[in-house]
Design an enzyme around this catalytic site. Structure first.
Site, mmCIF file in Angstrom:
data_model
loop_
_atom_site.group_PDB
_atom_site.id
_atom_site.type_symbol
_atom_site.label_atom_id
_atom_site.label_comp_id
_atom_site.label_asym_id
_atom_site.label_seq_id
_atom_site.Cartn_x
_atom_site.Cartn_y
_atom_site.Cartn_z
ATOM 1 C CG ASP A 33 -2.308 -1.093 0.997
ATOM 2 O OD1 ASP A 33 -2.154 -2.302 2.348
ATOM 3 O OD2 ASP A 33 -2.442 -0.987 0.129
ATOM 4 C CG ASP B 129 -6.816 -4.231 -0.111
ATOM 5 O OD1 ASP B 129 -6.361 -3.271 -0.696
ATOM 6 O OD2 ASP B 129 -6.491 -4.746 0.501
HETATM 7 C C1 DX5 Z 1 -6.665 -0.441 3.514
HETATM 8 C C2 DX5 Z 1 -4.762 -1.409 2.531
HETATM 9 C C3 DX5 Z 1 -5.093 -2.465 2.372
HETATM 10 C C4 DX5 Z 1 -5.304 -2.893 4.136
HETATM 11 C C5 DX5 Z 1 -5.283 -4.344 4.501
HETATM 12 O O1 DX5 Z 1 -6.321 0.668 2.632
HETATM 13 O O2 DX5 Z 1 -5.804 -0.733 1.151
HETATM 14 O O3 DX5 Z 1 -4.737 -3.717 1.855
HETATM 15 O O4 DX5 Z 1 -3.615 -3.116 4.628
HETATM 16 O O5 DX5 Z 1 -5.583 -4.799 6.009
HETATM 17 P P1 DX5 Z 1 -6.522 -5.128 6.730
HETATM 18 O O6 DX5 Z 1 -7.163 -6.691 6.265
HETATM 19 O O7 DX5 Z 1 -6.913 -6.102 7.992
HETATM 20 O O8 DX5 Z 1 -7.379 -4.311 6.325
HETATM 21 ZN ZN ZN Z 2 -4.640 -1.963 -0.294
#
Ligand code: DX5
Ligand code: ZN
Length: 251
Positions: free
Chosen positions: A51, A191
């Protein structure tokens, strides 16, 4: 070099379709990240979700080009960048230079998404678009035939640990229908705040890849155990009805 330790580990032959699980690096223990990546490699993880946040498109900051560069230089993971930035050509170029294999961005954050998609592909990487829950699927329409990836978010972009948006199941299903109707071959990903009990419905709706953050890194179990648990649930959901015994965890 964190490398090819156990490719043969992947039990994909028994299932009718493959579901890829992608650890979200921002949820790792960043002070122990090399060790955590090596452990994930021992159980056949090959793709990493990275990210990138600029504090403008989303009110948060996360990885830059240096992290991508170092991962490319020191590991053989496929590096999948999720750009949550006011996406300019320069951003795309910098992450391509850094060694990203996949670049996914939010169409509403770019002036000319089509140009960026062509730019990514021209430079040998895979282009993808990301859709946040608040925006309708039809926004992706003009570019579906030019994409390798469509990532549907199940929580607003910017932070891990938010509420999971149940509407994503239907959005995945509708996008998968559209894909087969138009004989397209982009991969569908999910996601954002995915939990164990969401996996079966995400896979059944037609997703090919699932980004996992806290549900992988914050379990108190070893990473290989957590990853294998998630993989087992995905493969069970992907199995053809004829080979399946029990349904798996419920809501
Ligand atoms: C949030 C990101 C995700 C996040 C996922 O904006 O795009 O990729 O890191 O982590 P979790 O599954 O814990 O929300
Ligand atoms: Zn993400």
């Amino acid at each position: 070099m964190i490398g090819r330790l156990a490719e043969t580990f992947l039990p994909t032959e028994t299932t009718s379709r493959r579901v890829e699980i992608l650890p979200s690096l921002m949820c790792a223990d960043l002070l122990r990240v090399a060790d955590q990546l090596a452990r994930l490699r021992t159980v056949g993880v090959r793709h990493l979700h990275i990210d990138v946040m600029d504090g403008s498109f989303v009110p948060n900051f996360m990885f830059g080009t240096t992290m991508v560069q170092q991962l490319r230089r020191n590991t053989d993971f496929r590096l999948e960048v999720h750009l949550m930035t006011r996406t300019q050509e320069t951003h795309v170029d910098r992450f391509l230079e850094a060694g990203a294999h996949v670049i996914q961005f939010h169409p509403e954050a770019a002036d000319a998404p089509g140009d960026l998609i062509r730019r990514i592909r021209r430079q040998g990487a895979s282009p993808g678009l990301v859709l946040q829950p608040a925006l309708p699927l039809k926004i992706l329409d003009p570019w579906l035939d030019a994409l390798d990836h469509c990532l549907l978010m199940s929580a607003p972009p910017g932070f891990a640990g938010q509420a999971f948006d149940l509407k994503v199941f239907d959005r995945i299903r509708r996008l998968a229908d559209l894909r087969s109707k138009r004989a397209l071959d982009f991969e569908i990903g999910c996601d954002g705040s995915v939990r164990r009990h969401h996996l079966r419905r995400i896979v059944k709706a037609g997703a090919d890849r699932i980004v996992v953050g806290r549900v992988l890194f914050d379990t108190g179990r070893s990473l290989p155990d957590s990853l294998n648990d998630l993989r087992r649930l995905c493969h069970k959901a992907a199995e053809p009805a004829s080979t399946r015994s029990s349904p798996g965890p419920t809501e």
